[in-house]
Design a protein around this motif. Sequence first.
Motif, PDB file in Angstrom:
ATOM      1  N   ILE A  20       0.949  -1.151   0.055  1.00 28.59           N
ATOM      2  CA  ILE A  20      -0.055   0.066  -0.121  1.00 28.59           C
ATOM      3  C   ILE A  20       0.775   1.399   0.004  1.00 28.59           C
ATOM      4  O   ILE A  20       1.618   1.372   1.063  1.00 28.59           O
ATOM      5  CB  ILE A  20      -0.939   0.089   1.089  1.00 28.59           C
ATOM      6  N   CYS A  21       0.582   2.161  -1.077  1.00 26.59           N
ATOM      7  CA  CYS A  21       1.218   3.203  -1.236  1.00 26.59           C
ATOM      8  C   CYS A  21       2.837   3.492  -0.673  1.00 26.59           C
ATOM      9  O   CYS A  21       3.692   2.978  -1.466  1.00 26.59           O
ATOM     10  CB  CYS A  21       0.445   4.527  -0.434  1.00 26.59           C
ATOM     11  N   THR A  29      -2.074  10.029  -2.459  1.00 28.18           N
ATOM     12  CA  THR A  29      -1.129  11.062  -2.410  1.00 28.18           C
ATOM     13  C   THR A  29      -1.861  12.487  -2.656  1.00 28.18           C
ATOM     14  O   THR A  29      -2.735  12.604  -3.298  1.00 28.18           O
ATOM     15  CB  THR A  29      -0.244  11.000  -3.617  1.00 28.18           C
ATOM     16  N   GLU A  30      -1.528  13.555  -1.845  1.00 32.92           N
ATOM     17  CA  GLU A  30      -2.087  14.832  -1.949  1.00 32.92           C
ATOM     18  C   GLU A  30      -1.429  15.736  -2.969  1.00 32.92           C
ATOM     19  O   GLU A  30      -2.052  16.868  -3.327  1.00 32.92           O
ATOM     20  CB  GLU A  30      -2.331  15.430  -0.637  1.00 32.92           C
ATOM     21  N   HIS A  57      -0.479   0.749 -10.079  1.00 33.87           N
ATOM     22  CA  HIS A  57      -0.584   1.813  -9.127  1.00 33.87           C
ATOM     23  C   HIS A  57      -1.974   2.374  -9.477  1.00 33.87           C
ATOM     24  O   HIS A  57      -2.429   2.720 -10.522  1.00 33.87           O
ATOM     25  CB  HIS A  57       0.406   2.973  -9.520  1.00 33.87           C
ATOM     26  N   ALA A  58      -2.731   2.555  -8.132  1.00 29.93           N
ATOM     27  CA  ALA A  58      -4.174   3.001  -8.404  1.00 29.93           C
ATOM     28  C   ALA A  58      -4.397   3.891  -7.185  1.00 29.93           C
ATOM     29  O   ALA A  58      -4.444   3.876  -6.190  1.00 29.93           O
ATOM     30  CB  ALA A  58      -5.255   1.526  -8.147  1.00 29.93           C
ATOM     31  N   PRO A  59      -4.595   5.315  -7.758  1.00 31.66           N
ATOM     32  CA  PRO A  59      -4.564   6.209  -6.915  1.00 31.66           C
ATOM     33  C   PRO A  59      -6.081   7.067  -6.546  1.00 31.66           C
ATOM     34  O   PRO A  59      -6.911   6.864  -7.615  1.00 31.66           O
ATOM     35  CB  PRO A  59      -3.700   7.514  -7.451  1.00 31.66           C
ATOM     36  N   CYS A  88      -4.102  13.560  -5.586  1.00 30.70           N
ATOM     37  CA  CYS A  88      -3.538  13.974  -6.890  1.00 30.70           C
ATOM     38  C   CYS A  88      -2.955  12.345  -7.349  1.00 30.70           C
ATOM     39  O   CYS A  88      -2.278  11.703  -6.575  1.00 30.70           O
ATOM     40  CB  CYS A  88      -2.169  14.869  -6.782  1.00 30.70           C
ATOM     41  N   GLY A  89      -3.028  12.194  -8.713  1.00 31.53           N
ATOM     42  CA  GLY A  89      -2.478  10.710  -9.258  1.00 31.53           C
ATOM     43  C   GLY A  89      -3.120  10.337 -10.608  1.00 31.53           C
ATOM     44  O   GLY A  89      -3.984  11.052 -11.226  1.00 31.53           O
TER      45      GLY A  89
END
Length: 308
Positions: free
Chosen positions: A158-159, A185-186, A211-213, A228-229
Amino acid sequence: MSRSLTIAAAQYPLDALGSFADYEAKLERWVAEAAGQGAELLVFPEYASMELVSLDGPEAGHDLQRSIDAVSKRLPEADRVHDRLARRFGVAIVAASAPERQADGETLNVARFFGPSGRVGRYAKLMMTPWERDPWKIAAGRELTVFDIGPARVGLVICYDIEFPLLSRALAEAGADVILAPSNTESEHGYWRVRTGAMARALENQVYTVHAPTVGPAPFCTAVENNCGAAGIFAPSDEGFPPGGVIALGELNKPQWVTAKVDLDLLKRVRETGGVQTYRHWGEQPGAGSLPRAKLVDLSVHKAEAAE
């Protein structure tokens, strides 16, 4: 016939929900869309579950510990929705991770993995960011897991986890063909850190990474106010793959699925005969022998037919 897997990575927006039925309908639309594109494995982002805080009224999302409690208490109900959708559409779903209160008062950041047969796995994030450590007070998980979904073995981090090479290496050595990295992620800085980590792990381990944001504003919840992503599916940069290792990439901050069919046999060939053999040569690094262990969880048996 080559082995393959079609993966969908969500660029997922957080919405203020009027009711739990709105949440269920939203998830069903998203899952139906990905399944309609042929996806067999669907990946939702880290902390996308925080939209559930909106069901506790406008004040709940602006108090950190209250927002954690509000989301944690709704997880059993959310799990039932994901389980139903995985069975109905015959897909594997990595649900959005969530802060989960434990019986001893500890809080973990947990992602649940739903197989189409009704089997469920879970993974608690191991490496906590500075803001998860304080003020969130999220505790670290304790073990790595590889999930067998039938067509492939899938590792889940995770992240922030994806930025630490030994975790992904342990998953690769436990048999992972694909490593998933849902994120929250901001800023673009944070997005690029996770994306760079995912691409590096694909190179090092000769695996696919996903990657899944979360994307877009969520003013109703201070903890995830800015997101953001761009979702991405990455591969080692070698013969048979795109030169830059990018299989698929979304448009920054646009809600959407990013979907790709990946060739699992190609990974095996590249590990054996590619221009480099980073997977094979890993152990030649000084100090490379000390790795955490990953357990294997089978989500593949008795794959259910679509129930509806």
